[in-house]
Scaffold this motif. Structure first.
Motif, PDB file in Angstrom:
ATOM      1  N   PHE A  90       0.802  -1.215   0.000  1.00 20.33           N
ATOM      2  CA  PHE A  90       0.000   0.000   0.000  1.00 20.33           C
ATOM      3  C   PHE A  90       0.842   1.275   0.000  1.00 20.33           C
ATOM      4  N   SER A  91       2.158   1.123  -0.118  1.00 16.63           N
ATOM      5  CA  SER A  91       3.023   2.303  -0.173  1.00 16.63           C
ATOM      6  C   SER A  91       2.886   2.978  -1.536  1.00 16.63           C
ATOM      7  N   PRO A  92       2.578   4.278  -1.569  1.00 16.56           N
ATOM      8  CA  PRO A  92       2.421   4.963  -2.863  1.00 16.56           C
ATOM      9  C   PRO A  92       3.738   5.111  -3.628  1.00 16.56           C
ATOM     10  N   GLU A  93       4.877   5.018  -2.919  1.00 16.81           N
ATOM     11  CA  GLU A  93       6.174   5.198  -3.579  1.00 16.81           C
ATOM     12  C   GLU A  93       6.861   3.882  -3.934  1.00 16.81           C
ATOM     13  N   THR A  94       6.752   2.880  -3.067  1.00 19.30           N
ATOM     14  CA  THR A  94       7.598   1.695  -3.237  1.00 19.30           C
ATOM     15  C   THR A  94       6.836   0.392  -3.411  1.00 19.30           C
ATOM     16  N   SER A  95       5.522   0.447  -3.529  1.00 21.78           N
ATOM     17  CA  SER A  95       4.754  -0.779  -3.730  1.00 21.78           C
ATOM     18  C   SER A  95       5.147  -1.436  -5.047  1.00 21.78           C
ATOM     19  N   LEU A  96       5.363  -2.729  -5.018  1.00 22.30           N
ATOM     20  CA  LEU A  96       5.689  -3.451  -6.242  1.00 22.30           C
ATOM     21  C   LEU A  96       4.474  -3.604  -7.146  1.00 22.30           C
ATOM     22  N   HIS A 126      -8.032  -1.206  11.631  1.00 17.25           N
ATOM     23  CA  HIS A 126      -7.295  -2.341  11.070  1.00 17.25           C
ATOM     24  C   HIS A 126      -5.834  -1.969  10.829  1.00 17.25           C
ATOM     25  N   ALA A 127      -5.609  -0.767  10.299  1.00 15.23           N
ATOM     26  CA  ALA A 127      -4.236  -0.321  10.052  1.00 15.23           C
ATOM     27  C   ALA A 127      -3.468  -0.143  11.360  1.00 15.23           C
ATOM     28  N   THR A 128      -4.138   0.419  12.371  1.00 15.06           N
ATOM     29  CA  THR A 128      -3.482   0.641  13.668  1.00 15.06           C
ATOM     30  C   THR A 128      -3.122  -0.676  14.332  1.00 15.06           C
ATOM     31  N   SER A 129      -4.089  -1.589  14.388  1.00 14.52           N
ATOM     32  CA  SER A 129      -3.822  -2.884  15.026  1.00 14.52           C
ATOM     33  C   SER A 129      -2.819  -3.694  14.211  1.00 14.52           C
ATOM     34  N   GLY A 130      -2.835  -3.504  12.886  1.00 10.34           N
ATOM     35  CA  GLY A 130      -1.862  -4.200  12.046  1.00 10.34           C
ATOM     36  C   GLY A 130      -0.446  -3.748  12.329  1.00 10.34           C
ATOM     37  N   LEU A 131      -0.286  -2.441  12.555  1.00  9.57           N
ATOM     38  CA  LEU A 131       1.040  -1.915  12.885  1.00  9.57           C
ATOM     39  C   LEU A 131       1.530  -2.489  14.212  1.00  9.57           C
ATOM     40  N   GLN A 191       5.069   4.866   6.871  1.00  7.19           N
ATOM     41  CA  GLN A 191       4.010   4.675   5.876  1.00  7.19           C
ATOM     42  C   GLN A 191       2.630   4.829   6.501  1.00  7.19           C
ATOM     43  N   VAL A 192       2.431   4.205   7.663  1.00  2.00           N
ATOM     44  CA  VAL A 192       1.129   4.271   8.336  1.00  2.00           C
ATOM     45  C   VAL A 192       0.836   5.687   8.819  1.00  2.00           C
ATOM     46  N   ASN A 237       1.921   8.507   7.601  1.00  2.00           N
ATOM     47  CA  ASN A 237       1.627   9.354   6.459  1.00  2.00           C
ATOM     48  C   ASN A 237       0.227   9.094   5.918  1.00  2.00           C
ATOM     49  N   ALA A 238      -0.226   7.846   6.010  1.00  2.00           N
ATOM     50  CA  ALA A 238      -1.584   7.523   5.587  1.00  2.00           C
ATOM     51  C   ALA A 238      -2.592   8.223   6.491  1.00  2.00           C
ATOM     52  N   TYR A 239      -2.299   8.289   7.801  1.00  2.00           N
ATOM     53  CA  TYR A 239      -3.169   9.003   8.742  1.00  2.00           C
ATOM     54  C   TYR A 239      -3.236  10.496   8.407  1.00  2.00           C
ATOM     55  N   LEU A 240      -2.072  11.083   8.142  1.00  2.00           N
ATOM     56  CA  LEU A 240      -2.022  12.511   7.829  1.00  2.00           C
ATOM     57  C   LEU A 240      -2.792  12.824   6.548  1.00  2.00           C
ATOM     58  N   TYR A 241      -2.635  11.958   5.557  1.00  2.00           N
ATOM     59  CA  TYR A 241      -3.346  12.169   4.290  1.00  2.00           C
ATOM     60  C   TYR A 241      -4.854  12.078   4.496  1.00  2.00           C
ATOM     61  N   ARG A 242      -5.298  11.144   5.336  1.00  2.00           N
ATOM     62  CA  ARG A 242      -6.723  10.977   5.589  1.00  2.00           C
ATOM     63  C   ARG A 242      -7.282  12.212   6.318  1.00  2.00           C
ATOM     64  N   LYS A 243      -6.517  12.735   7.277  1.00  2.00           N
ATOM     65  CA  LYS A 243      -6.978  13.917   8.006  1.00  2.00           C
ATOM     66  C   LYS A 243      -7.074  15.138   7.080  1.00  2.00           C
ATOM     67  N   ARG A 244      -6.082  15.293   6.209  1.00  2.00           N
ATOM     68  CA  ARG A 244      -6.109  16.424   5.287  1.00  2.00           C
ATOM     69  C   ARG A 244      -7.287  16.324   4.324  1.00  2.00           C
TER      70      ARG A 244
END
Length: 212
Positions: free
Chosen positions: A57-63, A149-154, A199-200, A202-209
């Motif tokens: 799910f990384s926007p920069e390095t996902s294969l 799910h993302a928080t508990s996954g981390l 990564q996680v 930054n996903a939180y920050l993007y969601r808040k913005r």
């Protein structure tokens, strides 16, 4: 510059995720004994498969960044299930090996953390079903389910990395790997943990913005 650093860190995480289990395989020589499968399976589960499952799910390095989100979600599921299978096999093997040798079960921090990480991974996979069928949680929005799910996954991923690091403090590993090589090995789960945490967050920050 920041984006370039994220790309470089992600590339390093991919290399470490694959390189660490490869190094463990060389050290353990799987098949030489029953125990030899335990470190390899746990390294595959928590270093390679789980790291790659999250980096998808990384926007920069996902294969798989050129694929649709649906494809990436399915790949995430497949990798997480494989990680859980490897972790369960690794746990079963070490438990049976200790039984054969008359040793106590889960009496060290490594053993306890490893058990907790495997159980947590199982619960996390079960919780992921809610994302496939969000209607099961009628009072929760899909966005909230994704957040939890993302928080508990981390948390689960960090538990797995902690188990790997404690395993590198075991008698088997410290007698096999010494000096600078041991410190380099300890850096491996630290590198991937920092990349995944970034990564996680930054996903939180993007969601808040996006909400504002």
């Amino acid at each position: 510059l920041y984006r370039s650093l994220r790309v470089a860190a992600g590339a390093a995480a991919h290399l470490v995720a694959l390189g660490f289990p490869a190094a463990v395989a060389v050290l353990a020589r799987p098949g030489s004994s029953l125990f030899s499968w335990h470190p390899l399976l746990m390294a595959l589960a928590f270093s390679f498969l789980m790291t790659e499952a999250l980096l998808i799910f990384s926007p920069e390095t996902s294969l798989l960044r050129s694929f649709s989100r649906k494809v990436r979600v399915r790949a995430h599921w497949a990798l997480q299930l494989l990680a859980l299978l490897c972790a369960l096999l690794g746990l079963g093997i070490i438990t049976y090996n200790k039984h054969l040798n008359g040793k106590g079960h889960f009496v060290t921090w490594h053993g306890l953390t490893g058990l907790l990480a495997v159980l947590y991974a199982g619960g996390q996979c079960a919780g992921g079903v809610l994302l496939l069928y969000p209607k099961l949680m009628k009072n929760w929005t899909l966005a909230k389910i994704k957040l939890y799910h993302a928080t508990s996954g981390l948390v689960g991923y960090l538990l797995g990395c902690a188990s790997l690091m404690l395993g590198m403090c075991s008698l088997w590993f410290t007698t096999t790997v010494t000096g600078a090589s041991w410190y380099l090995a300890m850096l491996c789960p630290l590198v991937t943990s920092l990349v995944i945490m970034n990564q996680v967050s930054n996903a939180y920050l993007y969601r808040k913005r996006s909400q504002h």
